[in-house]
Each structure stands twice: as structure tokens, then as C-alpha cells.
Write an enzyme that holds these catalytic residues in place. Structure first.
Site, mmCIF file in Angstrom:
data_model
loop_
_atom_site.group_PDB
_atom_site.id
_atom_site.type_symbol
_atom_site.label_atom_id
_atom_site.label_comp_id
_atom_site.label_asym_id
_atom_site.label_seq_id
_atom_site.Cartn_x
_atom_site.Cartn_y
_atom_site.Cartn_z
ATOM 1 N N ALA A 55 0.865 -1.181 0.000
ATOM 2 C CA ALA A 55 0.000 0.000 0.000
ATOM 3 C C ALA A 55 0.901 1.230 0.000
ATOM 4 O O ALA A 55 2.078 1.146 0.357
ATOM 5 C CB ALA A 55 -0.877 -0.026 1.240
ATOM 6 N N GLY A 97 0.459 -5.129 0.658
ATOM 7 C CA GLY A 97 -0.666 -5.072 -0.276
ATOM 8 C C GLY A 97 -0.304 -5.629 -1.640
ATOM 9 O O GLY A 97 -1.180 -6.126 -2.360
ATOM 10 N N GLU A 107 -0.685 -9.196 -1.351
ATOM 11 C CA GLU A 107 -2.119 -9.460 -1.172
ATOM 12 C C GLU A 107 -2.866 -9.370 -2.504
ATOM 13 O O GLU A 107 -3.838 -10.086 -2.727
ATOM 14 C CB GLU A 107 -2.699 -8.489 -0.144
ATOM 15 C CG GLU A 107 -2.177 -8.801 1.265
ATOM 16 C CD GLU A 107 -2.564 -7.749 2.283
ATOM 17 O OE1 GLU A 107 -2.117 -6.597 2.131
ATOM 18 O OE2 GLU A 107 -3.304 -8.068 3.211
ATOM 19 N N GLU A 155 4.066 -5.782 7.015
ATOM 20 C CA GLU A 155 3.268 -4.764 7.710
ATOM 21 C C GLU A 155 3.618 -4.652 9.187
ATOM 22 O O GLU A 155 3.514 -3.585 9.786
ATOM 23 C CB GLU A 155 1.775 -5.074 7.561
ATOM 24 C CG GLU A 155 1.189 -4.739 6.201
ATOM 25 C CD GLU A 155 1.330 -5.855 5.179
ATOM 26 O OE1 GLU A 155 2.137 -6.785 5.398
ATOM 27 O OE2 GLU A 155 0.621 -5.812 4.160
HETATM 28 N N1 3HC Z 1 4.575 3.514 0.252
HETATM 29 C C1 3HC Z 1 5.071 4.740 -0.038
HETATM 30 N N2 3HC Z 1 6.355 4.970 -0.335
HETATM 31 C C2 3HC Z 1 7.184 3.913 -0.350
HETATM 32 C C3 3HC Z 1 6.737 2.606 -0.083
HETATM 33 C C4 3HC Z 1 5.366 2.422 0.234
HETATM 34 N N3 3HC Z 1 4.845 1.213 0.489
HETATM 35 N N4 3HC Z 1 7.781 1.770 -0.172
HETATM 36 C C5 3HC Z 1 8.838 2.521 -0.513
HETATM 37 N N5 3HC Z 1 8.487 3.804 -0.622
HETATM 38 C C6 3HC Z 1 9.342 4.936 -0.999
HETATM 39 C C7 3HC Z 1 10.429 5.197 0.030
HETATM 40 O O1 3HC Z 1 9.951 6.079 1.034
HETATM 41 C C8 3HC Z 1 11.521 5.804 -0.810
HETATM 42 O O2 3HC Z 1 11.192 7.162 -1.008
HETATM 43 P P1 3HC Z 1 12.351 8.271 -1.156
HETATM 44 O O3 3HC Z 1 13.195 7.807 -2.321
HETATM 45 O O4 3HC Z 1 11.597 9.515 -1.376
HETATM 46 O O5 3HC Z 1 13.102 8.241 0.145
HETATM 47 C C9 3HC Z 1 11.380 5.086 -2.144
HETATM 48 O O6 3HC Z 1 10.057 4.541 -2.155
HETATM 49 C C10 3HC Z 1 12.365 3.953 -2.340
HETATM 50 O O7 3HC Z 1 12.328 3.112 -1.206
HETATM 51 P P2 3HC Z 1 13.650 2.531 -0.542
HETATM 52 O O8 3HC Z 1 14.649 3.601 -0.390
HETATM 53 O O9 3HC Z 1 13.219 1.791 0.658
HETATM 54 O O10 3HC Z 1 14.119 1.565 -1.722
HETATM 55 P P3 3HC Z 1 14.784 0.126 -1.630
HETATM 56 O O11 3HC Z 1 15.024 -0.289 -3.005
HETATM 57 O O12 3HC Z 1 15.906 0.140 -0.645
HETATM 58 O O13 3HC Z 1 13.662 -0.837 -0.997
HETATM 59 C C11 3HC Z 1 11.498 -1.794 -0.756
HETATM 60 C C12 3HC Z 1 12.505 -1.114 -1.708
HETATM 61 C C13 3HC Z 1 12.035 -3.156 -0.316
HETATM 62 C C14 3HC Z 1 10.220 -1.974 -1.503
HETATM 63 C C15 3HC Z 1 11.291 -0.909 0.490
HETATM 64 O O14 3HC Z 1 11.003 0.410 0.058
HETATM 65 C C16 3HC Z 1 10.207 -1.330 1.405
HETATM 66 O O15 3HC Z 1 10.402 -2.208 2.210
HETATM 67 N N6 3HC Z 1 9.014 -0.700 1.308
HETATM 68 C C17 3HC Z 1 7.924 -0.889 2.185
HETATM 69 C C18 3HC Z 1 7.221 -2.196 1.919
HETATM 70 C C19 3HC Z 1 6.051 -2.340 2.852
HETATM 71 O O16 3HC Z 1 6.144 -2.136 4.039
HETATM 72 N N7 3HC Z 1 4.901 -2.701 2.294
HETATM 73 C C20 3HC Z 1 3.720 -2.824 3.056
HETATM 74 C C21 3HC Z 1 3.001 -1.511 3.097
HETATM 75 S S1 3HC Z 1 1.607 -1.505 4.164
HETATM 76 C C22 3HC Z 1 0.433 -2.376 3.328
HETATM 77 O O17 3HC Z 1 0.681 -2.852 2.257
HETATM 78 C C23 3HC Z 1 -0.896 -2.461 3.981
HETATM 79 C C24 3HC Z 1 -1.764 -3.463 3.308
HETATM 80 O O18 3HC Z 1 -1.704 -4.673 4.003
HETATM 81 C C25 3HC Z 1 -3.179 -3.017 3.257
#
Ligand code: 3HC
Length: 693
Positions: free
Chosen positions: A66, A105, A108, A128
Site C-alpha cells: 500500500a 498489499g 495481497e 506490515e
Molecule cells: N509507500 C510509499 N512509499 C514507499 C513505499 C510504500 N509502500 N515503499 C517505498 N516507498 C518509498 C520510500 O519512502 C523511498 O522514497 P524516497 O526515495 O523519497 O526516500 C522510495 O520509495 C524507495 O524506497 P527505498 O529507499 O526503501 O528503496 P529500496 O530499493 O531500498 O527498498 C522496498 C525497496 C524493499 C520496496 C522498500 O522500500 C520497502 O520495504 N518498502 C515498504 C514495503 C512495505 O512495508 N509494504 C507494506 C506496506 S503496508 C500495506 O501494504 C498495507 C496493506 O496490508 C493493506
């Protein structure tokens, strides 16, 4: 290829519709992406010319989750639920094509596809929990239906990213594609599904694995027990477990309702707010306003470390772990041998625990060249001085380094408190001098304070941050001041604790309150672990302080079996009547009437001075932003992640309330006088996290 919207395309290959997302950087499920997907599935579903659908992403990754930045904002566009329903109920088979990471997400969504194809380098996970959440789009209900309850429990509570091959083995993906050929492979797979008339497989309908665990309460009880320490204080792991229990015990739709209920509870709570804040703070900390990302860096191919003690040896391990050779210098052969022996023992312990092989131990050891001649490091690219904390000694070393080091080498010092400008002043190249403050044990602790002195060049700063990233640290750029950021704030807490103690609250009560707040240990347990005699000189001790008295009694901490606490043979602490007796003597001498502070007061009096010191640090420009202080506190000082850090915690209380509570304790002295920045933000109704110097 037809554009559905700015981030979604729909094309046709033979009889297969291909939906391609392209929403950099990570194809997060923003409103645009959801709208694009909803539109594309509608169109592809209705297209009589195709009989299968592939969902694939451009760029570095499949959908990474998400869009976290949308949480807490008013909903826009198609909901994720609508998108998932459209996929799962599609009349044509849908194949998810995964590269990079399918997270949260993203996974998912993939779990709603009827089949999944991935490249071996792809990773799938439900991370998450790291955001203080649970998978809120059916992940907790669908995942155990594919991978089974044990694996699902592990995945949702650890947030681990599972590699492609393992995903295949556990049934999470149906086929692995050759790297770089995902699109073709997914289309071919789709054609095969159609040709073989395979069913529209819906994960939600597959109940075998969850039914197998029904009634097995022991499974959950033992999982909770085994992880109790790891999960302490965090709400999200328990909610994740409850959702998996719901998957086991309830029909799918009921389980979904339970997931929604628990997700809503978490997403509106303070823990998740803190953890989401931390996610962005961890990325922000690398950004230095006046040192842009394209600042030229100095290649670091070799490192020289001066001092093979606990610190020097630990620092060396960081570099050899990533294949960078190290020359390790000590003054005597004996100290050098001892240092090398400790490094080897650390590696061998890791090998014993299965973290790597003995061959890898030897490879790493071979990257360390021990020497007793300082000049042997003359040609390295980066020097890190890690000798004991005496200004004269450091100055002597830096004078020598200035004389023989190759021009352009970075001269780093691992001092934790000394003035780096003063150290740099003995060289003719202060632009090359920087503080690299590692935390003990240096091979384990994630934090690195990179300390910018007056003349440190931008190239040296950029290189130091990059090298920190390379060795797996989280680095924060700070300025020169006593204790830098971390220890300066810690000193404020220590003063507060000492004051409470000398007014009659016992060390173990102070520690208990801090532990219950979420720190891994309190002030005095930490002293006992580090050793009370750090910097204590027997010959100069006059019994004037509690520490003097304890050290004189050989109560020097865990290593002597007693310190503030008494320790049993398993290092379990118990309050010490000896310590208590000495404290009471001191109180009697001071004329104070002993008073035991209530828990709430202990907590406030320990934390408020930390927040106040943080405000001073910000105003002085010694940290770039409040969130950097929070990252320092999480990564280096055990501040509970689910509380964000001292500055975020203050924001959550409300700065006006913080000031009010400080005034309540005004009689306790200077640490309770609100810093001007704190007072100013409080008066304006602002937060630390919005402040930019
Ligand atoms: N939402 C918004 N922005 C995000 C994001 C997300 N899910 N994931 C990454 N970004 C942004 C980062 O803030 C970063 O922004 P910036 O360049 O402005 O600082 C940019 O994308 C690149 O991210 P990273 O620097 O972390 O890049 P990497 O290549 O090192 O890592 C990644 C990539 C493994 C995808 C890592 O970004 C990550 O772990 N992201 C989060 C994944 C996550 O937690 N997903 C679950 C979200 S909650 C959800 O899905 C709820 C659902 O169940 C309903």
C-alpha cells in the site's frame, strides 16, 4: 498498448491481456494505481478477444505494498478491496508476474490472482508488522491457506522477505521464470492455463491447510511463548497472530471481518503512527541538505584501523564482512594478538551458530592484516582511529597520520566525546578529518554517528555516509558537541536518574520504569553491563560518589558479579542491599528526606530532559532534523521503536503539554527549564517533526 491512466497500460499478446503498472519508485498501491488496476481489469475482462490476463510491473519491482504516505488521509479512488475482488472474480484466469518485491498489499494483490509466476530473485513478504500493522487486505486469511499456519505465523510476525525459490517450494508461486524473461514466461503460463483448462483457482476457497490446524491451540500458545521477548511491548505481532487464529477457526468472510477490525485498531493507534514515521525517518536520515546525492565520493578500497581493542576489532569486522581489506594496528604484539584472537572467536561463534562456514571465517580473517607499525597504513583510503579516549593520545596519533598518510585519505576518529575540531587542528588537512562514532559491540550495533567537524569536506561526508550504508549501518550526520547527539541526550537522562536516586528512589525502581516503557534495560542495568569502572582510576578514587564507593568495593558491574545490582551465576540481577545502604548514607549526608518517586514521575523526569536536550541540539544545528535524533535513539539506544523516539514521543504528547510538565518539575533545576526552541514550538502549537532549521 493502450494507456488506462498515467500509471497503467493494457496491451494484448495473442489471446492474453497484459496489464502493466509503472508507478515509480516501487509501484505502491496509490489511488492512481488502484484506479488504473480497476479500469484495466474491467476492460480486459470485457475484451472478447482475450482469454487470460497477466499482471506485471515495470521498473525495479512488483507492487511493494500500500502507499504508506496515504494512511491517515481521506480515501480517494477505487478501494484496494474493489481491485482485489475484480481480480479474484475475474472470469478469465489472472496470472501475477513477480519481480523485485511483492510486499504487503502487493503480495495481497498477487494472492488474489489465480496463479503466480516469479523470477528467482523476486521476494515475497508481508512486512506490515514493521509498520505496526497487519496485512489488511486479506493477507492473513489467504497466506495460511497456501503456505500453512506455521509458515504464515512466521512470515506475518517477522515481516521476512522470502526468496523466489522458497516461495516456489511453499506453493506461494506456481512457477519460476528465467531472470529477465518474466513477461514471456507469464504469458506462456497464461496460455498453458487456458490450453489445459485449469480452474480459476481462488486461494480463499482452499481450506485444507487451515482446517488441519483447527483446534490446535498449543500451536499458537507455543509460538507466543517462544517469541514473547521479541514481541514485548509491540501490539502488531499479537494482532497478526489473532488474525491467523481467525483464519484457522472462522470461515473466510468472518476471518476477513476480524482482520479488518484488528487492522483498523492498529492503523489508528499510536504504535503504528510511530512505526510508519520511523519508516520514512530511516530513509530521510541519509539525506543531507548541503551534501547532495551526487556529491563526488572518495573510493574506499582499503581501511586502516588503529587500536585492536573491543572497539577496533568490532569495527574491523564490519569492513571485512563486506570484503574490504583492513590493516589493524596495535602498539604491542601482545595486544595485537589478543585483538585478533577476539575477532576470530567472534567469527567462530557465528560459524558454530550456522551463520556462515569455517571457510568464510578464514576468508574474513585473511582480509585482516595485523601490524604494530603505524606507518603500514600510509596508503589506505580510510583510517579509523579507535584508541582510548584521551585527547593527548589522539592528537599525537593525528599528528603522525598527517605526516605520513597519503594525500586524500579520510582520517576518521571513533571518539565518543572528544572535540573533533581540536583533533583536526593538529593536521594540515582538517577537511579530511571526520568522526565515525561506532557503538559497542561495533560489529552488531546498527548505529553510526558520522560527526562533521568545522572543516570536514563534503566529499568526506558523502563517502562516510555511503560507506556506512555499505557496511549495513544506519548513519546519522551530527555536529561536534560534548557527547554528540546520542550520548549528550543520554547524559541528560543519567543526570535525571541520579537526581531521583539521591532523593530516595532506588536504581532498580528507575530501571523498572524505563524497562516497562520499552527500553531493553534501564540506566543502572546498562552501567553494570558496560562496567562501572569505565574511566574510573583507583588511585584517584576518594569515595566521593556512589560510583567511587561501588568500584572501591569491587562492585564494578556484571563482570565482577556485582555493581548496582547483585548477580547470580546466570547474570540475573537482584537489588543489592549494599548499594541501597550506600545510597541511603549519601542521602543522609545531604540532609534530604528520602522520597520514593511514583512511577509516572520517574518516567517523566527521565524523559523530559532528553526531549529538552534534543531541542537544544536541533537549535544548535547539531542534528539535521528531529527524526534523525529519533533514529539515533532507536538504532543506538534501544528507544522503543513503537514510540518513535524521544522527539516523536514529545510530539505525540503535544509540546505544550511537555512544557507544562517541565514547569511542574521546575524545582529540579536546569534540565527542566524548557529550551527556547521547545518553548517556541509549543507556543505556536507546532511539532518537532515539522521543524526545519
Ligand atoms: N509507500 C510509499 N512509499 C514507499 C513505499 C510504500 N509502500 N515503499 C517505498 N516507498 C518509498 C520510500 O519512502 C523511498 O522514497 P524516497 O526515495 O523519497 O526516500 C522510495 O520509495 C524507495 O524506497 P527505498 O529507499 O526503501 O528503496 P529500496 O530499493 O531500498 O527498498 C522496498 C525497496 C524493499 C520496496 C522498500 O522500500 C520497502 O520495504 N518498502 C515498504 C514495503 C512495505 O512495508 N509494504 C507494506 C506496506 S503496508 C500495506 O501494504 C498495507 C496493506 O496490508 C493493506
Amino acid at each position: 498498448m493502450a494507456a488506462i491512466n498515467a500509471v497503467t497500460d493494457l496491451s494484448t499478446v495473442g489471446k492474453v491481456s497484459v496489464i502493466t503498472l509503472n508507478s515509480p519508485p516501487v509501484n505502491a498501491l496509490s489511488a492512481d494505481v488502484r484506479d488504473g488496476l480497476a479500469g484495466a481489469f474491467k476492460q480486459a475482462g470485457a475484451d472478447p478477444a482475450t482469454n487470460a490476463i497477466v499482471l506485471i510491473c515495470d521498473g525495479r519491482t512488483f507492487i511493494a505494498g500500500a502507499d504508506i504516505s496515504e494512511f491517515g488521509k481521506p480515501p480517494r479512488g477505487a478501494s484496494l478491496f474493489e481491485v482485489q475482488t475484480a481480480i479474484e472474480n475475474s472470469p478469465k484466469p489472472v496470472i501475477g508476474a513477480i519481480h523485485g518485491t511483492a510486499l504487503g498489499g502487493g503480495l495481497e494483490v498477487a494472492l488474489c490472482c489465480h496463479y503466480r509466476v516469479a523470477v528467482p530473485s523476486a521476494k515475497c513478504g508481508l512486512p506490515e508488522v514493521h509498520l505496526g500493522l497487519l496485512p489488511g487486505a486479506g493477507g492473513t486469511q489467504r497466506l495460511p491457506r497456501i503456505v500453512g499456519v506455521e509458515k504464515a505465523l512466521e512470515m506475518v510476525t517477522s515481516g521476512q522477505h522470502v526468496p523466489g525459490k522458497q516461495c516456489l517450494a511453499m506453493g506461494l508461486v506456481d512457477e519460476l521464470a528465467e531472470e529477465g524473461k518474466l513477461r514471456e514466461a507469464a504469458i506462456a503460463f497464461a496460455e498453458k492455463v487456458v490450453a489445459e483448462k485449469r480452474p480459476l483457482r481462488k486461494v480463499r476457497d482452499s481450506n485444507e491447510k487451515v482446517e488441519a490446524a483447527r483446534g490446535n491451540t498449543e500451536l499458537f500458545a507455543s509460538f507466543r511463548k517462544a517469541n514473547a521477548r521479541k514481541f514485548r511491548g509491540f501490539m502488531a505481532p499479537e494482532s497478526n497472530i489473532k488474525c491467523i487464529e481467525a483464519a484457522v477457526n472462522l470461515p473466510f468472510d468472518e476471518g476477513m471481518k476480524e482482520e479488518r477490525r484488528l487492522f483498523t485498531e492498529l492503523v489508528t493507534g499510536t504504535q503504528s503512527a510511530a512505526q510508519r514515521y520511523s519508516f520514512f525517518a530511516e530513509r530521510e536520515v541519509w539525506k543531507i541538505p548541503d551534501v547532495p546525492a551526487d556529491t563526488p565520493q572518495i573510493p574506499v578500497k582499503t581501511v586502516g584501523i588503529i587500536g585492536a581493542g573491543t572497539m577496533g576489532g568490532g569495527i574491523a569486522m564490519n569492513f571485512v564482512n563486506v570484503g574490504i581489506p583492513v590493516i589493524l594496528v596495535e602498539t604491542t604484539q601482545e595486544a595485537l594478538d589478543r585483538g585478533i584472537k577476539v575477532v576470530r572467536a567472534n567469527y567462530e561463534r557465528s560459524a558454530k551458530n550456522g551463520r556462515f562456514t569455517m571457510e568464510q571465517v578464514e576468508q574474513r580473517m585473511a582480509l585482516i592484516t595485523p601490524t604494530t607499525r603505524l606507518e603500514d597504513i600510509a596508503n589506505v583510503d580510510l583510517v579509523i582511529e579507535a584508541v582510548f579516549e584521551r585527547m593527548e593520545v589522539k592528537k599525537e596519533i593525528f599528528t603522525k597520520l598527517d605526516a605520513f598518510m597519503k594525500q586524500g585519505a579520510i582520517l576518521g576518529t571513533n571518539t565518543s566525546a572528544l572535540n573533533i575540531d581540536e583533533i583536526a587542528s593538529v593536521t594540515k588537512r582538517p577537511q579530511d578529518v571526520i568522526g565515525l562514532h561506532f557503538f559497542s559491540p561495533a560489529n552488531v550495533m546498527r548505529l553510526l554517528e558520522v560527526v562533521r567537524a568545522d572543516h570536514t569536506s563534503k566529499a568526506v561526508i558523502a563517502t562516510s555516509m555511503a560507506i556506512a550504508k555499505k557496511i549495513g549501518k544506519i548513519a546519522a550526520l551530527v555536529g561536534v558537541c560534548p557527547g554528540f547527539v546520542g550520548n549528550r541526550i543520554l547524559a541528560a537522562r543519567r543526570r535525571a536518574a541520579e537526581q531521583l536516586m539521591m532523593q530516595g528512589t532506588m536504581p532498580w525502581d528507575i530501571d523498572r520504569v524505563l524497562y516497562d516503557f520499552g527500553f531493553p534495560m534501564g540506566v543502572y542495568a546498562m552501567s553494570d553491563l558496560a562496567g562501572l569502572d569505565l574511566g574510573w582510576v583507583k588511585a584517584e578514587s576518594k569515595g566521593l560518589t556512589l560510583r567511587d564507593r561501588l568500584c572501591e568495593l569491587d562492585r564494578r558491574g556484571q563482570k565482577t558479579g556485582k555493581g548496582y545490582y547483585d548477580y547470580d551465576e546466570n547474570r540475573n540481577p537482584t537489588p543489592s542491599p549494599v548499594t541501597e545502604g550506600i545510597i541511603k548514607e549519601f542521602i543522609a549526608k545531604s540532609g534530604n528526606t528520602p522520597r520514593v518517586a511514583p512511577d509516572e514521575e520517574i518516567l517523566e523526569r527521565c524523559l523530559l530532559p532528553m526531549i529538552n536536550e534534543g531541542a537544544k541540539i536541533l537549535a544548535e544545528g547539531k542534528a539535521i532534523r528531529a527524526s534523525d535524533i529519533d533514529i539515533i535513539y532507536q538504532a543506538g539506544y534501544g528507544f522503543p521503536v513503537y514510540r518513535g523516539g524521544p522527539m516523536f514521543y514529545a510530539d505525540q504528547i503535544g509540546l505544550a503539554k511537555v512544557v507544562e510538565r517541565m514547569k511542574h518539575y521546575a524545582a529540579q533545576g536546569a534540565d527542566f527549564v524548557p529550551a527556547p526552541l521547545l518553548a517556541e514550538l509549543a507556543a505556536a502549537g507546532k511539532r518537532f517533526q515539522d521543524w526545519r532549521g
